[in-house]
Motif scaffolding. Structure first.
Motif, PDB file in Angstrom:
ATOM      1  N   GLU A  19      15.285  95.911   8.298  1.00  0.00           N
ATOM      2  CA  GLU A  19      15.176  94.412   7.580  1.00  0.00           C
ATOM      3  C   GLU A  19      14.932  93.435   8.376  1.00  0.00           C
ATOM      4  OE1 GLU A  19      15.734  93.767   4.703  1.00  0.00           O
ATOM      5  OE2 GLU A  19      17.136  95.458   4.212  1.00  0.00           O
ATOM      6  N   GLU A  29      15.892  87.834   4.507  1.00  0.00           N
ATOM      7  CA  GLU A  29      15.723  88.958   5.391  1.00  0.00           C
ATOM      8  C   GLU A  29      17.123  89.498   6.574  1.00  0.00           C
ATOM      9  OE1 GLU A  29      13.919  91.709   3.981  1.00  0.00           O
ATOM     10  OE2 GLU A  29      13.137  90.444   2.591  1.00  0.00           O
ATOM     11  N   GLU A  45      20.128  95.238  -2.499  1.00  0.00           N
ATOM     12  CA  GLU A  45      18.259  95.415  -2.747  1.00  0.00           C
ATOM     13  C   GLU A  45      18.107  94.941  -4.675  1.00  0.00           C
ATOM     14  OE1 GLU A  45      16.413  96.135   0.126  1.00  0.00           O
ATOM     15  OE2 GLU A  45      18.215  95.809   1.175  1.00  0.00           O
ATOM     16  N   HIS A  60      11.108  93.662   8.494  1.00  0.00           N
ATOM     17  CA  HIS A  60      10.159  92.658   6.981  1.00  0.00           C
ATOM     18  C   HIS A  60      10.359  91.323   7.229  1.00  0.00           C
ATOM     19  CE1 HIS A  60      12.052  95.920   4.693  1.00  0.00           C
ATOM     20  NE2 HIS A  60      11.267  96.149   4.810  1.00  0.00           N
ATOM     21  N   GLU A  94      13.717 100.972  -1.156  1.00  0.00           N
ATOM     22  CA  GLU A  94      14.700 100.410  -0.827  1.00  0.00           C
ATOM     23  C   GLU A  94      15.478 100.546  -1.940  1.00  0.00           C
ATOM     24  OE1 GLU A  94      14.730  97.221   2.498  1.00  0.00           O
ATOM     25  OE2 GLU A  94      13.892 100.001   2.664  1.00  0.00           O
TER      26      GLU A  94
HETATM   27 FE1  FEO Z   1      13.805  93.624   2.921  1.00  0.00          FE
HETATM   28 FE2  FEO Z   1      16.267  95.768   2.198  1.00  0.00          FE
HETATM   29  O1  FEO Z   1      15.203  94.040   1.342  1.00  0.00           O
END
Ligand code: FEO
Length: 162
Positions: free
Chosen positions: A50, A17, A94, A53, A130
């Motif tokens: 990201e 990520e 992705e 994430h 995404e």
């Molecule tokens: Fe965190 Fe774009 O996947």
């Protein structure tokens, strides 16, 4: 307590990520360099997502009494041949991340870790979005072909992402 195999795989995901953030920030710099400020904005916002994430995984490991281990983040490419090439790369990337999330889900099932399985559901939905948003821009770029007017209109559109 987090099982070791799951902990290691989530630590790998934190790295992936973070790399994604780096990749999209590099794409943002590429778009700045060719004066497509809207694309640059979209990629910059994507880079921030990201990192969100990565931090969700980071907090999850800590919250389960595990140990976050940060590894070296690979350097991303810095040049693409065209906006289309950059968006093709984004979409491919992705899809790769989705595959990694699915592998994590499979591992959680194998290890009977219901908490991790439940935690990962958010990422499954997020990856659908995404992939869809990257593919939407990619398909628009394909439709535009060599029409510069269309490219500037799309650039104006992408400038509005916050
Ligand atoms: Fe965190 Fe774009 O996947």
């Amino acid at each position: 307590m987090l099982n070791k195999k799951i902990q290691d795989t989530i630590n790998t995901q934190i790295n992936a990520e973070t790399y994604s953030a780096y990749l999209y920030l590099s794409m943002s710099a590429y778009f700045e360099s060719i004066n497509l400020k809207g694309f640059a904005n979209w990629m910059r916002v994507q880079a921030q997502e990201e990192l969100v994430h990565a931090m969700k995984f980071y907090d999850y490991v800590n919250g389960r009494g595990g140990r976050v281990v940060l590894r070296m983040v690979e350097g991303p490419p810095s040049e693409w041949n065209s906006p289309l090439a950059a968006l093709e790369h984004t979409y491919r990337h992705e899809q790769k991340v989705t595959g990694m999330i699915y592998n994590l889900v499979n591992l959680a099932i194998e290890e009977r870790d219901h908490a991790t399985h439940s935690f990962l559901q958010w990422f499954i939905s997020e990856q659908v979005e995404e992939e869809a948003s990257a593919n939407e821009i990619l398909q628009k770029l394909k439709l535009l072909g060599d029409a510069p007017g269309g490219l500037f209109m799309l650039d104006r559109d992408l400038a509005t992402r916050e």
